[in-house]
Design a protein around this motif. Sequence first.
Motif, short mmCIF file in Angstrom:
data_model
loop_
_atom_site.label_atom_id
_atom_site.label_comp_id
_atom_site.label_asym_id
_atom_site.label_seq_id
_atom_site.Cartn_x
_atom_site.Cartn_y
_atom_site.Cartn_z
N CYS A 98 2.37 15.35 1.66
CA CYS A 98 1.76 14.42 2.62
C CYS A 98 1.47 13.08 1.95
CB CYS A 98 0.44 14.99 3.17
SG CYS A 98 0.66 16.36 4.32
N ARG A 99 0.93 13.14 0.73
CA ARG A 99 0.61 11.91 0.01
C ARG A 99 1.86 11.07 -0.22
NH1 ARG A 99 -2.52 11.77 -5.89
NH2 ARG A 99 -2.70 9.50 -6.05
N THR A 100 2.92 11.71 -0.70
CA THR A 100 4.15 10.97 -0.98
C THR A 100 4.79 10.46 0.31
OG1 THR A 100 4.48 12.45 -2.86
CG2 THR A 100 6.30 11.02 -2.29
N ALA A 101 4.74 11.28 1.37
CA ALA A 101 5.33 10.87 2.66
C ALA A 101 4.63 9.63 3.19
CB ALA A 101 5.24 12.02 3.67
N GLU A 102 3.30 9.61 3.09
CA GLU A 102 2.55 8.43 3.55
C GLU A 102 2.92 7.20 2.72
OE1 GLU A 102 0.77 7.65 6.05
OE2 GLU A 102 -0.30 5.86 5.38
N CYS A 103 3.02 7.38 1.39
CA CYS A 103 3.37 6.25 0.52
C CYS A 103 4.79 5.75 0.77
CB CYS A 103 3.22 6.64 -0.95
SG CYS A 103 1.50 6.76 -1.47
N ALA A 104 5.69 6.65 1.14
CA ALA A 104 7.08 6.27 1.37
C ALA A 104 7.28 5.67 2.76
CB ALA A 104 8.01 7.46 1.17
N GLY A 105 6.22 5.68 3.57
CA GLY A 105 6.32 5.07 4.90
C GLY A 105 6.85 6.00 5.96
N ALA A 106 6.71 7.31 5.77
CA ALA A 106 7.18 8.24 6.80
C ALA A 106 6.36 8.08 8.08
CB ALA A 106 7.09 9.68 6.29
N THR A 107 6.99 8.39 9.21
CA THR A 107 6.32 8.32 10.51
C THR A 107 5.37 9.50 10.69
OG1 THR A 107 8.40 7.42 11.33
CG2 THR A 107 6.76 8.07 12.98
N VAL A 123 -6.15 20.85 1.23
CA VAL A 123 -4.96 20.03 1.48
C VAL A 123 -5.35 18.55 1.55
CG1 VAL A 123 -3.13 19.51 3.14
CG2 VAL A 123 -3.67 21.89 2.58
N CYS A 124 -6.49 18.25 2.20
CA CYS A 124 -6.98 16.86 2.24
C CYS A 124 -7.12 16.34 0.82
CB CYS A 124 -8.35 16.76 2.91
SG CYS A 124 -8.35 17.27 4.62
N LYS A 125 -7.71 17.17 -0.06
CA LYS A 125 -7.94 16.76 -1.45
C LYS A 125 -6.61 16.53 -2.15
CE LYS A 125 -10.58 16.21 -5.15
NZ LYS A 125 -9.55 15.70 -6.06
N ALA A 126 -5.69 17.50 -2.02
CA ALA A 126 -4.41 17.37 -2.71
C ALA A 126 -3.60 16.18 -2.18
CB ALA A 126 -3.60 18.66 -2.57
N SER A 127 -3.89 15.76 -0.95
CA SER A 127 -3.15 14.62 -0.36
C SER A 127 -3.80 13.29 -0.70
CB SER A 127 -3.08 14.77 1.15
OG SER A 127 -4.27 14.28 1.77
N ALA A 128 -4.92 13.31 -1.44
CA ALA A 128 -5.67 12.08 -1.74
C ALA A 128 -6.06 11.35 -0.46
CB ALA A 128 -4.89 11.17 -2.68
N GLY A 129 -6.29 12.11 0.62
CA GLY A 129 -6.73 11.51 1.88
C GLY A 129 -5.59 11.06 2.78
N ALA A 130 -4.35 11.23 2.35
CA ALA A 130 -3.21 10.77 3.16
C ALA A 130 -3.18 11.41 4.54
CB ALA A 130 -1.89 11.06 2.43
N VAL A 131 -3.67 12.64 4.66
CA VAL A 131 -3.64 13.33 5.96
C VAL A 131 -4.50 12.63 7.02
CG1 VAL A 131 -3.15 15.60 4.94
CG2 VAL A 131 -5.52 14.94 5.36
N GLU A 132 -5.37 11.72 6.60
CA GLU A 132 -6.16 10.97 7.59
C GLU A 132 -5.34 9.88 8.26
OE1 GLU A 132 -8.91 12.29 8.21
OE2 GLU A 132 -9.14 13.52 6.40
N HIS A 133 -4.18 9.57 7.70
CA HIS A 133 -3.36 8.48 8.24
C HIS A 133 -1.99 8.96 8.71
CE1 HIS A 133 -6.42 5.88 6.59
NE2 HIS A 133 -6.24 6.39 5.40
N LEU A 134 -1.46 9.97 8.05
CA LEU A 134 -0.12 10.47 8.39
C LEU A 134 -0.21 11.47 9.54
CD1 LEU A 134 2.90 10.57 7.25
CD2 LEU A 134 2.20 12.73 6.20
N PRO A 135 0.43 11.19 10.67
CA PRO A 135 0.40 12.18 11.76
C PRO A 135 1.12 13.48 11.35
CG PRO A 135 1.10 10.03 12.57
CD PRO A 135 1.13 9.96 11.06
N ILE A 136 0.48 14.61 11.62
CA ILE A 136 1.04 15.91 11.28
C ILE A 136 1.08 16.77 12.54
CG2 ILE A 136 0.75 18.00 9.86
CD1 ILE A 136 -0.77 16.25 7.84
N ALA A 137 2.25 17.28 12.87
CA ALA A 137 2.40 18.09 14.09
C ALA A 137 2.74 19.53 13.72
CB ALA A 137 3.50 17.51 14.97
#
Lengths: 234, 234
Positions: A98-107, A123-137
């Motif tokens: 999730c963290r890398t996907a957010e950094c790479a600009g994934a939708t 998972v929030c911790k391992a994502s460094a907070g990326a899950v708060e911004h990256l939509p996950i379905a």
Amino acid sequence: VIIYGRNPVREAIRGSRAVSKVWATKNAAREEWVAAARPLVVAAEEIEARCGSSAHQGVCAQVSEFRYASADALLAAPAPFLVALDQVQDPQNLGSICRTAECAGATGLVVPERRAAEVTPAVCKASAGAVEHLPIARVRNLADFLLDAKAAECWCYGADGAGDTSYDSVDYGGGVVLVLGSEGEGLRPRVAAACDALVSLSLRGRIESLGVSAAAAVLLYEVARGRRGEAGAQ
Amino acid sequence: VIIYGRNPVREAIRGSRAVSKVWATKNAAREEWVAAARPLVVAAEEIEARCGSSAHQGVCAQVSEFRYASADALLAAPAPFLVALDQVQDPQNLGSICRTAECAGATGLVVPERRAAEVTPAVCKASAGAVEHLPIARVRNLADFLLDAKAAECWCYGADGAGDTSYDSVDYGGGVVLVLGSEGEGLRPRVAAACDALVSLSLRGRIESLGVSAAAAVLLYEVARGRRGEAGAQ
């Protein structure tokens, strides 16, 4: 839900989750953004007891449940750049991807409802907070989702060590779904069959495989590079 | 030393470490390579007690101490492809980077003697056994090592989010040292100053940084791609 750690709490505050209460150690509360959240200042032991992890870095927060996005909405984005994970069960891997996907600009990111890690505080911790911004379905069936994606004019690329297409020989323009399987197991046959191509990373060493998070990082940045300057690129 | 986990034990047997004893559960001992190692068949509890981790996957082994390589020998390889880690202290990150470095065909890895993770059994596990094949050297001072590398005609590229060179605009032919800093802290000033260029990965999301293992994966594969077909490439 209680989330913990500096990045996860900061990104939850910046993101769309309701944050009802923040606890911080005296030390952590010195930081500007923590102070601005008006934390209850407590001992580290109390934070650890509240969040159930020693990886809290002096801060935790009570937040609303994680809200999953709709897979249809992700596919409705113009030329989306999506990641689909087939049975990735390790929270560290899910968070890291999730963290890398957010950094790479994934939708956004798509996971199956069953036999897959959910978006827990770990998972929030391992994502460094990326899950708060990256939509996950979440989807009931990943192979069916890939068929929907193809109907929506996306190209689906499955990562597969035995794939006959080199990962860097592909034109990643337009709608793209990058499909990654679990460490060890790889893609299930029906999921692999639903992909337009199976892409592989060259292995030049004496061990059998890359970790799924590392493979995801290489592929995500390769897709991102291929989309630079495109209309659909983020 | 007791190492544990399927990949670490298998790679130790395949590699150059002396393996004096293998313990396995009945289940694990059914696998061909485990059986070939003539393990002592024991309960999972005994394996956990011997290795001190629950991540043993039914197998552990007593092996000789990890032997570090010589940094001079790494620099003496023809057009080496090296990774240098500045103060990476997390065993998971060190292991994960070793695994990716081995898969990308790196010649070896260099870490400082102090303030850095050592090659413990946890690192062996996180590397999926890659440390049994990838030469790893310890140096007293990383900046001095980079000066030696430059004297040996290597180009030193430091990963730095604020670097002014895009990671994919570089010719990575010849001798290369890829320098990565600790998560959060980045490269120390003297280490950054010893690099020939500071390369950055584009961040297109709403969070501040990639994880060091993910950044390493993207950069390692970019260097590997730039070396294809070259005399010095592995």
